[in-house]
Design an enzyme around this catalytic site. Sequence first.
Site, PDB file in Angstrom:
ATOM      1  N   SER A  99       0.855  -1.178   0.000  1.00  9.57           N
ATOM      2  CA  SER A  99       0.000   0.000   0.000  1.00  9.57           C
ATOM      3  C   SER A  99       0.893   1.231   0.000  1.00  9.57           C
ATOM      4  O   SER A  99       1.727   1.393   0.887  1.00  9.57           O
ATOM      5  CB  SER A  99      -0.878  -0.039   1.261  1.00  9.57           C
ATOM      6  OG  SER A  99      -1.590   1.162   1.407  1.00  9.57           O
ATOM      7  N   LYS A 109      -1.365  -1.044  -4.206  1.00  6.29           N
ATOM      8  CA  LYS A 109      -2.549  -0.274  -3.819  1.00  6.29           C
ATOM      9  C   LYS A 109      -2.109   1.163  -3.657  1.00  6.29           C
ATOM     10  O   LYS A 109      -1.097   1.437  -3.013  1.00  6.29           O
ATOM     11  CB  LYS A 109      -3.091  -0.840  -2.510  1.00  6.29           C
ATOM     12  CG  LYS A 109      -4.018   0.060  -1.721  1.00  6.29           C
ATOM     13  CD  LYS A 109      -4.705  -0.744  -0.633  1.00  6.29           C
ATOM     14  CE  LYS A 109      -4.775   0.005   0.670  1.00  6.29           C
ATOM     15  NZ  LYS A 109      -5.390  -0.806   1.742  1.00  6.29           N
ATOM     16  N   LYS A 119      -3.298   5.070  -2.488  1.00  9.18           N
ATOM     17  CA  LYS A 119      -4.291   5.847  -1.754  1.00  9.18           C
ATOM     18  C   LYS A 119      -4.775   6.965  -2.661  1.00  9.18           C
ATOM     19  O   LYS A 119      -3.965   7.582  -3.375  1.00  9.18           O
ATOM     20  CB  LYS A 119      -3.651   6.434  -0.496  1.00  9.18           C
ATOM     21  CG  LYS A 119      -3.230   5.383   0.519  1.00  9.18           C
ATOM     22  CD  LYS A 119      -4.431   4.774   1.215  1.00  9.18           C
ATOM     23  CE  LYS A 119      -4.010   3.807   2.307  1.00  9.18           C
ATOM     24  NZ  LYS A 119      -5.170   3.258   3.032  1.00  9.18           N
ATOM     25  N   ASP A 154      -7.453   2.892  -2.735  1.00 12.76           N
ATOM     26  CA  ASP A 154      -8.126   2.942  -1.422  1.00 12.76           C
ATOM     27  C   ASP A 154      -8.408   4.398  -1.098  1.00 12.76           C
ATOM     28  O   ASP A 154      -7.488   5.221  -1.030  1.00 12.76           O
ATOM     29  CB  ASP A 154      -7.205   2.324  -0.351  1.00 12.76           C
ATOM     30  CG  ASP A 154      -7.861   2.237   1.024  1.00 12.76           C
ATOM     31  OD1 ASP A 154      -9.020   2.675   1.179  1.00 12.76           O
ATOM     32  OD2 ASP A 154      -7.200   1.713   1.963  1.00 12.76           O
ATOM     33  N   GLU A 208     -11.294   0.421  -2.824  1.00 10.02           N
ATOM     34  CA  GLU A 208     -11.502   0.147  -1.399  1.00 10.02           C
ATOM     35  C   GLU A 208     -12.144   1.346  -0.710  1.00 10.02           C
ATOM     36  O   GLU A 208     -11.674   2.474  -0.855  1.00 10.02           O
ATOM     37  CB  GLU A 208     -10.137  -0.192  -0.774  1.00 10.02           C
ATOM     38  CG  GLU A 208     -10.207  -0.636   0.668  1.00 10.02           C
ATOM     39  CD  GLU A 208      -8.824  -1.064   1.197  1.00 10.02           C
ATOM     40  OE1 GLU A 208      -7.946  -1.435   0.398  1.00 10.02           O
ATOM     41  OE2 GLU A 208      -8.641  -1.014   2.423  1.00 10.02           O
ATOM     42  N   ASP A 228     -13.551  -1.889   3.786  1.00  8.22           N
ATOM     43  CA  ASP A 228     -12.587  -1.988   4.876  1.00  8.22           C
ATOM     44  C   ASP A 228     -13.283  -1.444   6.137  1.00  8.22           C
ATOM     45  O   ASP A 228     -13.922  -2.209   6.882  1.00  8.22           O
ATOM     46  CB  ASP A 228     -11.322  -1.181   4.485  1.00  8.22           C
ATOM     47  CG  ASP A 228     -10.287  -1.043   5.596  1.00  8.22           C
ATOM     48  OD1 ASP A 228     -10.530  -1.510   6.717  1.00  8.22           O
ATOM     49  OD2 ASP A 228      -9.224  -0.430   5.357  1.00  8.22           O
ATOM     50  N   LYS A 266      -9.335  -7.156   8.603  1.00  9.71           N
ATOM     51  CA  LYS A 266      -8.364  -6.654   9.586  1.00  9.71           C
ATOM     52  C   LYS A 266      -8.816  -7.151  10.951  1.00  9.71           C
ATOM     53  O   LYS A 266      -9.931  -6.839  11.385  1.00  9.71           O
ATOM     54  CB  LYS A 266      -8.312  -5.123   9.586  1.00  9.71           C
ATOM     55  CG  LYS A 266      -7.643  -4.517   8.365  1.00  9.71           C
ATOM     56  CD  LYS A 266      -7.593  -3.000   8.449  1.00  9.71           C
ATOM     57  CE  LYS A 266      -6.964  -2.421   7.178  1.00  9.71           C
ATOM     58  NZ  LYS A 266      -7.122  -0.937   7.120  1.00  9.71           N
ATOM     59  N   GLY A 293      -3.806  -4.272   6.303  1.00  7.90           N
ATOM     60  CA  GLY A 293      -2.739  -3.993   7.258  1.00  7.90           C
ATOM     61  C   GLY A 293      -2.980  -2.671   7.947  1.00  7.90           C
ATOM     62  O   GLY A 293      -3.726  -1.825   7.438  1.00  7.90           O
TER      63      GLY A 293
END
Length: 369
Positions: free
Chosen positions: A134, A160, A162, A187, A212, A237, A261, A289
């Site tokens: 990420s 991934k 952001k 995400d 996400e 998430d 998670k 994570g």
Amino acid sequence: MRLARVDLYRLKLPMLTPFETSFGTELVKDFLLVEASDGEHTGWGECVASAGPFYSEETTQTAVWMLTEHLLPRLKGDLLDLETVSQRLSPVRLNPMAKSAIETALWDLTAQRQGVGLAKLIGGSRTRVPVGISIGIQSSSAALVEVMKQRLGEGYQRIKIKIKPGYDVDVVRDVRRALPDVPLMVDANSAYTLADTDRLRALDDYGLMMIEQPLAHDDLIDHATLQAQLKTAICLDESIRSAHILEQAHAIGALRIVNIKIGRLGGLGEALKTVAAARRLGIGVWCGGMLESGVGRALNVALTSLDAFTLPGDTAATSRYFAEDVADPPFVLTADGCLEVPTGPGLGVHVIKDRVLRHTVDHRVWTPQ
Ligand code: OSB
Ligand code: MG
């Protein structure tokens, strides 16, 4: 099992690179380690709450309070098994990360008592797990592409990135031009609303594995409305706080993939139930994570050894996060982009007390007296 003593260590552990998301930047990891002892064996748990209440309402400080005032006092006396532990904690509403910190320490303790690895205890069969990485928000698309190339060179199997309003469609377009074939996902950490539907639909052109958590943490209905208008799969998430919420989200079409998670779900027991529900319902499963230290990372890797985890996780190698972690050996990426699942008793990593103490800013001891 009977708890004899619990040590709570609040650490400030320097990170190698700042991690920027739609809700802020982390430079030093401010978190809690829990050391639980039955007088004979010791189990370790990590609280994945952050310093500030932005990913969730919990913080490291609220977790200390919940543990000392409300959760640990409920664990006095005989604890028959881990199901008893969950039952004793469940009257306390929410606070999943505080609960998970002690519950997962007791999973480690239980596995230690039985002399088995945690992966084996939960029925995991994989010996190595595929991992992705990420990558936080960067100063420009060009800077992001550079970081991505470096990480792909290290062997990560998917990336991934952001996103947030103003750092989304253009960035994804630039990334796709530079790296057309890389397995890619985004995400948003809840940074959008349904008013941004057109902008989110524009992402459909870039072959993303998933988007996400585009919308609010407590808004399953809008996610269902959005999913009906997107080709790209929505992964939830923040929204998925229990197996039951996952079932409800699925029932209304709010997601196709779930990020598991353990901390957000309140413990390994609920995480296992959530994985089982996802599998039954045909929802894609991977392990998220929370920039964990070696303690939480070992737990995530053990969980990912279950064959329900069909997509690479956010459980990157230790070298992506810390110059000096609190547990040994570090998790090292294999040439084909995997982490090996530890096989020693419990978490299968050794927590180095000197290092824990060197980074500890507050230490509390709880005993049942
Ligand atoms: O939303 O998945 C998230 C890190 C902290 C808080 C929330 C998230 C993340 C990550 C990083 O994406 C995952 C990791 O490398 O641990
Ligand atoms: Mg996320």
